[in-house]
Design a protein around this motif. Structure first.
Motif, PDB file in Angstrom:
ATOM      1  N   VAL A 163      15.096 -26.191   9.958  1.00 39.61           N
ATOM      2  CA  VAL A 163      16.474 -25.804   9.642  1.00 39.61           C
ATOM      3  C   VAL A 163      16.678 -24.298   9.573  1.00 39.61           C
ATOM      4  O   VAL A 163      17.818 -23.823   9.625  1.00 39.61           O
ATOM      5  CB  VAL A 163      16.944 -26.429   8.305  1.00 39.61           C
ATOM      6  N   SER A 164      15.596 -23.500   9.442  1.00 38.61           N
ATOM      7  CA  SER A 164      15.780 -22.071   9.217  1.00 38.61           C
ATOM      8  C   SER A 164      15.009 -21.242  10.229  1.00 38.61           C
ATOM      9  O   SER A 164      13.778 -21.295  10.285  1.00 38.61           O
ATOM     10  CB  SER A 164      15.334 -21.693   7.793  1.00 38.61           C
ATOM     11  N   LYS A 165      15.755 -20.439  10.989  1.00 34.82           N
ATOM     12  CA  LYS A 165      15.129 -19.525  11.938  1.00 34.82           C
ATOM     13  C   LYS A 165      14.375 -18.415  11.214  1.00 34.82           C
ATOM     14  O   LYS A 165      13.291 -18.020  11.629  1.00 34.82           O
ATOM     15  CB  LYS A 165      16.200 -18.923  12.848  1.00 34.82           C
ATOM     16  N   MET A 166      14.939 -17.921  10.103  1.00 33.40           N
ATOM     17  CA  MET A 166      14.275 -16.861   9.350  1.00 33.40           C
ATOM     18  C   MET A 166      12.954 -17.347   8.756  1.00 33.40           C
ATOM     19  O   MET A 166      11.977 -16.585   8.699  1.00 33.40           O
ATOM     20  CB  MET A 166      15.190 -16.331   8.235  1.00 33.40           C
ATOM     21  N   PHE A 167      12.921 -18.597   8.315  1.00 30.71           N
ATOM     22  CA  PHE A 167      11.672 -19.151   7.791  1.00 30.71           C
ATOM     23  C   PHE A 167      10.612 -19.151   8.886  1.00 30.71           C
ATOM     24  O   PHE A 167       9.454 -18.780   8.643  1.00 30.71           O
ATOM     25  CB  PHE A 167      11.905 -20.565   7.262  1.00 30.71           C
ATOM     26  N   ARG A 168      10.994 -19.557  10.091  1.00 30.20           N
ATOM     27  CA  ARG A 168      10.039 -19.562  11.209  1.00 30.20           C
ATOM     28  C   ARG A 168       9.587 -18.145  11.545  1.00 30.20           C
ATOM     29  O   ARG A 168       8.402 -17.902  11.817  1.00 30.20           O
ATOM     30  CB  ARG A 168      10.679 -20.218  12.441  1.00 30.20           C
ATOM     31  N   GLN A 169      10.536 -17.197  11.522  1.00 29.05           N
ATOM     32  CA  GLN A 169      10.183 -15.820  11.833  1.00 29.05           C
ATOM     33  C   GLN A 169       9.234 -15.231  10.790  1.00 29.05           C
ATOM     34  O   GLN A 169       8.270 -14.539  11.135  1.00 29.05           O
ATOM     35  CB  GLN A 169      11.457 -14.972  11.920  1.00 29.05           C
ATOM     36  N   ASN A 170       9.502 -15.499   9.513  1.00 32.53           N
ATOM     37  CA  ASN A 170       8.617 -14.994   8.461  1.00 32.53           C
ATOM     38  C   ASN A 170       7.240 -15.621   8.551  1.00 32.53           C
ATOM     39  O   ASN A 170       6.227 -14.945   8.335  1.00 32.53           O
ATOM     40  CB  ASN A 170       9.222 -15.287   7.081  1.00 32.53           C
ATOM     41  N   LEU A 171       7.202 -16.899   8.885  1.00 33.83           N
ATOM     42  CA  LEU A 171       5.915 -17.582   9.029  1.00 33.83           C
ATOM     43  C   LEU A 171       5.132 -16.980  10.191  1.00 33.83           C
ATOM     44  O   LEU A 171       3.928 -16.698  10.067  1.00 33.83           O
ATOM     45  CB  LEU A 171       6.157 -19.077   9.257  1.00 33.83           C
ATOM     46  N   TYR A 172       5.807 -16.768  11.314  1.00 31.14           N
ATOM     47  CA  TYR A 172       5.159 -16.176  12.480  1.00 31.14           C
ATOM     48  C   TYR A 172       4.690 -14.757  12.172  1.00 31.14           C
ATOM     49  O   TYR A 172       3.583 -14.351  12.555  1.00 31.14           O
ATOM     50  CB  TYR A 172       6.128 -16.168  13.660  1.00 31.14           C
ATOM     51  N   HIS A 173       5.527 -14.016  11.452  1.00 25.58           N
ATOM     52  CA  HIS A 173       5.182 -12.620  11.133  1.00 25.58           C
ATOM     53  C   HIS A 173       3.918 -12.553  10.283  1.00 25.58           C
ATOM     54  O   HIS A 173       3.061 -11.686  10.512  1.00 25.58           O
ATOM     55  CB  HIS A 173       6.352 -11.963  10.396  1.00 25.58           C
ATOM     56  N   ILE A 174       3.799 -13.456   9.308  1.00 25.90           N
ATOM     57  CA  ILE A 174       2.626 -13.433   8.424  1.00 25.90           C
ATOM     58  C   ILE A 174       1.354 -13.697   9.212  1.00 25.90           C
ATOM     59  O   ILE A 174       0.374 -12.953   9.119  1.00 25.90           O
ATOM     60  CB  ILE A 174       2.800 -14.459   7.287  1.00 25.90           C
ATOM     61  N   PHE A 175       1.341 -14.769  10.023  1.00 27.05           N
ATOM     62  CA  PHE A 175       0.129 -15.117  10.750  1.00 27.05           C
ATOM     63  C   PHE A 175      -0.163 -14.120  11.885  1.00 27.05           C
ATOM     64  O   PHE A 175      -1.320 -13.807  12.162  1.00 27.05           O
ATOM     65  CB  PHE A 175       0.231 -16.544  11.302  1.00 27.05           C
ATOM     66  N   TYR A 176       0.905 -13.621  12.518  1.00 27.14           N
ATOM     67  CA  TYR A 176       0.705 -12.648  13.595  1.00 27.14           C
ATOM     68  C   TYR A 176       0.185 -11.336  13.028  1.00 27.14           C
ATOM     69  O   TYR A 176      -0.682 -10.683  13.615  1.00 27.14           O
ATOM     70  CB  TYR A 176       2.018 -12.422  14.335  1.00 27.14           C
ATOM     71  N   LYS A 177       0.699 -10.967  11.840  1.00 24.41           N
ATOM     72  CA  LYS A 177       0.242  -9.744  11.196  1.00 24.41           C
ATOM     73  C   LYS A 177      -1.226  -9.862  10.804  1.00 24.41           C
ATOM     74  O   LYS A 177      -2.005  -8.920  10.982  1.00 24.41           O
ATOM     75  CB  LYS A 177       1.095  -9.465   9.953  1.00 24.41           C
ATOM     76  N   GLN A 178      -1.611 -11.040  10.287  1.00 28.26           N
ATOM     77  CA  GLN A 178      -3.015 -11.253   9.936  1.00 28.26           C
ATOM     78  C   GLN A 178      -3.899 -11.165  11.169  1.00 28.26           C
ATOM     79  O   GLN A 178      -4.982 -10.591  11.146  1.00 28.26           O
ATOM     80  CB  GLN A 178      -3.181 -12.626   9.267  1.00 28.26           C
ATOM     81  N   LYS A 179      -3.413 -11.707  12.278  1.00 25.82           N
ATOM     82  CA  LYS A 179      -4.185 -11.675  13.520  1.00 25.82           C
ATOM     83  C   LYS A 179      -4.371 -10.250  14.007  1.00 25.82           C
ATOM     84  O   LYS A 179      -5.454  -9.853  14.452  1.00 25.82           O
ATOM     85  CB  LYS A 179      -3.487 -12.521  14.586  1.00 25.82           C
ATOM     86  N   ARG A 180      -3.291  -9.464  13.921  1.00 22.70           N
ATOM     87  CA  ARG A 180      -3.378  -8.071  14.363  1.00 22.70           C
ATOM     88  C   ARG A 180      -4.302  -7.256  13.473  1.00 22.70           C
ATOM     89  O   ARG A 180      -4.929  -6.305  13.925  1.00 22.70           O
ATOM     90  CB  ARG A 180      -1.983  -7.447  14.384  1.00 22.70           C
ATOM     91  N   GLN A 181      -4.388  -7.613  12.191  1.00 27.78           N
ATOM     92  CA  GLN A 181      -5.276  -6.902  11.288  1.00 27.78           C
ATOM     93  C   GLN A 181      -6.738  -7.252  11.566  1.00 27.78           C
ATOM     94  O   GLN A 181      -7.620  -6.429  11.401  1.00 27.78           O
ATOM     95  CB  GLN A 181      -4.931  -7.236   9.834  1.00 27.78           C
ATOM     96  N   ILE A 182      -6.972  -8.490  11.997  1.00 28.69           N
ATOM     97  CA  ILE A 182      -8.338  -8.931  12.263  1.00 28.69           C
ATOM     98  C   ILE A 182      -8.870  -8.311  13.550  1.00 28.69           C
ATOM     99  O   ILE A 182     -10.018  -7.878  13.627  1.00 28.69           O
ATOM    100  CB  ILE A 182      -8.408 -10.467  12.327  1.00 28.69           C
ATOM    101  N   GLN A 183      -8.026  -8.223  14.579  1.00 27.97           N
ATOM    102  CA  GLN A 183      -8.473  -7.734  15.879  1.00 27.97           C
ATOM    103  C   GLN A 183      -9.016  -6.305  15.838  1.00 27.97           C
ATOM    104  O   GLN A 183     -10.075  -6.026  16.403  1.00 27.97           O
ATOM    105  CB  GLN A 183      -7.332  -7.846  16.888  1.00 27.97           C
ATOM    106  N   PRO A 184      -8.348  -5.343  15.162  1.00 22.12           N
ATOM    107  CA  PRO A 184      -8.939  -4.006  15.081  1.00 22.12           C
ATOM    108  C   PRO A 184     -10.287  -3.998  14.367  1.00 22.12           C
ATOM    109  O   PRO A 184     -11.176  -3.228  14.726  1.00 22.12           O
ATOM    110  CB  PRO A 184      -7.891  -3.210  14.285  1.00 22.12           C
TER     111      PRO A 184
END
Length: 318
Positions: A286-307
């Motif tokens: 029901v919420s696009k912002m919820f999906r965006q925040n969820l994606y941002h959290i996991f994508y941010k964690q992934k970007r932190q792991i890669q470096p």
């Protein structure tokens, strides 16, 4: 023919619980973990007063899946009911199951009350539920849930039925009636009435001021309304089935009707546990912002792991 039909219906009932129930159990456990993580650590979500009541509900749902549904799932999959082997487990299941289920549903009701106050134009109502008060309200709900359900610790026990099978149930007829009616009231009727009334009032108020709401408040409104609709649907279905079985419990039933009711009971069980499994997936839909925040959290964690991985490779080469 009747015997074959009975076997077929019992097989369908068992299959429904084993496959659909197992899938919902796994999805529910994972979804509640993600919800608890987001509403505990995400900066925007955890700052809202309604989040404390939602967290209260998520923890109740998680514990309900583990204490109430898991023993039934184990029984259907293995054919061995752990409740009939250990009397203490029998008592604890029928104590913690209703208590955690009541906590989960009433947590959603409290979140709806909180959001209704925030939807009012008079700003003094916005400050009524403070952080301190919200903790005391949650403790009060936990207290009266334990108080009303505590007789189950005494009256649920092992007994041998007419088929010479040991079951986990209440022998005392007065205690059995109390258990049915108190469960119907605090687990079904109260949430249905509270959520029906408040969801209508919230929607009426939000329509007038939605333009002035910021993004996260609109998101919480969408999440809460979606969850309320889901809970109302599943709780009403559960209440109807509870009333039916209460009304017909003293009727004589042949084996075919018992098999048919076994199938219906399995379907209603899925409705019942979906209340505690589906919040995350309703939020995601029901919420696009919820999906965006969820994606941002996991994508941010992934970007932190890669470096870090790249740095490790560089150090290794040196």
């Amino acid at each position: 023919m009747s015997s074959d039909e009975i076997l077929r219906l019992n097989f369908i009932a068992q299959t429904i619980v084993i496959y659909a129930g197992s899938s919902m159990f796994i999805c529910g456990i994972l979804g509640n973990i993600v919800n608890i993580f987001l509403f505990t650590f995400h900066r925007q979500f955890k700052s809202l007063s309604v989040s404390r009541f939602l967290l209260f509900s998520f923890f109740g749902s998680q514990l309900n899946l583990l204490s109430a549904f898991l023993p039934q799932l184990i029984s259907r999959i293995t054919g061995n009911d752990p409740l009939v082997k250990f009397e203490m487990l029998c008592k604890l299941r029928w104590f913690f199951g209703p208590v955690t289920g009541t906590v989960a549903l009433h947590g959603i009701c409290l979140a709806s009350v909180n959001h209704y106050l925030l939807s009012l134009q008079n700003i003094r109502y916005h400050r009524w539920i403070t952080q301190r008060r919200s903790y005391f309200i949650c403790l009060f709900v936990l207290f009266y849930s334990v108080l009303f359900i505590s007789p189950n610790l005494i009256y649920f026990t092992h007994w041998i039925n007419t088929s010479n099978v040991t079951t986990c149930d209440i022998i005392n007829p007065i205690a059995a009636s109390y258990n049915v009616y108190i469960g119907l009231i605090i687990y079904s009727l109260i949430p249905i009435l509270v959520l029906s009334i408040l969801s209508s009032l919230i929607w009426f108020n939000i329509r007038k001021i939605i333009i002035r709401r910021n993004g996260i408040e609109q998101t919480i409104t969408r999440l809460l309304v979606g969850q309320v609709v889901m809970v109302l649907f599943t709780t009403i279905a559960f209440a109807i089935s509870r009333i039916y079985f209460l009304y017909t419990k003293n009727f004589w039933k042949d084996s075919l009707r018992l098999a048919q009711e076994n199938v219906a009971s399995s379907v209603m069980l899925l409705f019942s546990i979906s209340t505690h499994c589906m919040s995350f997936y309703v939020y995601f839909l029901v919420s696009k912002m919820f999906r965006q925040n969820l994606y941002h959290i996991f994508y941010k964690q992934k970007r932190q792991i890669q470096p870090m991985v790249a740095l490790q490779h560089t150090v290794h080469r040196i």
